[in-house]
Write an enzyme that holds these catalytic residues in place. Structure first.
Site, PDB file in Angstrom:
ATOM      1  N   ARG A  64      -1.234  -5.750   0.878  1.00  0.00           N
ATOM      2  CA  ARG A  64      -1.374  -4.651   1.839  1.00  0.00           C
ATOM      3  C   ARG A  64      -1.566  -5.194   3.260  1.00  0.00           C
ATOM      4  O   ARG A  64      -1.020  -4.664   4.225  1.00  0.00           O
ATOM      5  CB  ARG A  64      -2.561  -3.777   1.440  1.00  0.00           C
ATOM      6  N   HIS A  68       0.689  -4.201   6.473  1.00  0.00           N
ATOM      7  CA  HIS A  68       0.074  -3.596   7.658  1.00  0.00           C
ATOM      8  C   HIS A  68       0.252  -4.479   8.890  1.00  0.00           C
ATOM      9  O   HIS A  68       0.380  -3.972   9.997  1.00  0.00           O
ATOM     10  CB  HIS A  68      -1.404  -3.311   7.403  1.00  0.00           C
ATOM     11  N   ASN A  96      -6.649   0.575   8.953  1.00  0.00           N
ATOM     12  CA  ASN A  96      -6.974  -0.787   8.511  1.00  0.00           C
ATOM     13  C   ASN A  96      -8.442  -0.987   8.161  1.00  0.00           C
ATOM     14  O   ASN A  96      -8.826  -2.080   7.742  1.00  0.00           O
ATOM     15  CB  ASN A  96      -6.564  -1.800   9.582  1.00  0.00           C
ATOM     16  N   HIS A 193       2.090  -0.253  -4.083  1.00  0.00           N
ATOM     17  CA  HIS A 193       0.784   0.333  -4.382  1.00  0.00           C
ATOM     18  C   HIS A 193       0.442   0.250  -5.871  1.00  0.00           C
ATOM     19  O   HIS A 193      -0.711   0.402  -6.247  1.00  0.00           O
ATOM     20  CB  HIS A 193       0.735   1.790  -3.902  1.00  0.00           C
TER      21      HIS A 193
END
Length: 199
Positions: A64, A68, A96, A193
């Site tokens: 992740r 990001h 975040n 995910h």
């Protein structure tokens, strides 16, 4: 299609995406550190493996973090920069706040600085770590293109460009298109995910 085939398809799509889309504009090379820090890959892989034994959530968190980081300014490790009195950094932007496992990248970077000072970029450490967690969780291994430069700009306000969880399919397609990403990229990154957990 069997579950394993689906997983491999997803991870292969993620692999291609990370190579094609999240590469910097500069020329990247899989052998970038062969002469200057030949043990870089091993150091990052061992650090990630040890962290994953200690914290089973770190693989999903590192993957992740990579997404990001790359979605904002390209893969420049700007997500690692801390806020200052005059600037709230990406790390502290609302999307975040829940990104964790920064300590894994810090630990790998500390070891790399001891082995080969001022050589391996944090951006490359995050990219290698993301590849390593995909491999560790049953996905394919690939040679990471390296030579990314670390960014010096990090603004929490930019994190509003990350796709929020309430967007519908058309809105997600438009958001990804603004980054030069297609529907296959959207499916691959959404599928990432499945590596994590839900509340």
């Amino acid at each position: 299609m069997a579950a394993q085939d689906t997983k491999n398809l997803f991870l292969s799509a993620l692999l291609l995406l990370s190579i094609a889309v999240f590469s910097c504009q500069a020329a990247l090379d899989t052998h970038y550190y062969d002469q200057t820090c030949p043990q870089a890959e091993y150091i990052v892989a061992q650090t990630v493996r040890n962290a994953s034994i200690y914290d089973s959530k770190s693989p999903a968190r590192l993957l992740r973090m990579f997404f990001h980081d790359c979605f904002i300014r390209g893969c420049d490790a700007s997500i690692l920069l801390d806020s200052t009195p005059g600037n709230k950094a990406e790390k502290d932007g609302p999307p975040n706040i829940s990104v964790r496992s920064f300590y894994v990248i810090d630990d790998a970077k500390t070891k790399l600085e001891k082995a080969c000072p001022h050589t391996v970029s944090c951006a490359d450490v995050i990219a290698m770590a993301a590849r390593d967690v995909v491999t560790m969780t049953g996905g394919p291994y690939w040679s990471v293109l390296k030579g990314r430069k670390d960014g010096r700009v990090s603004k929490a306000s930019d994190t509003t460009n990350l796709p929020p969880p309430f967007l519908n399919a058309n809105q997600l397609i438009q958001t990804f298109a603004k980054r030069g990403l297609g529907i296959k990229d959207l499916v691959a990154l959404s599928g990432a995910h499945t590596l994590g957990f839900s509340h």
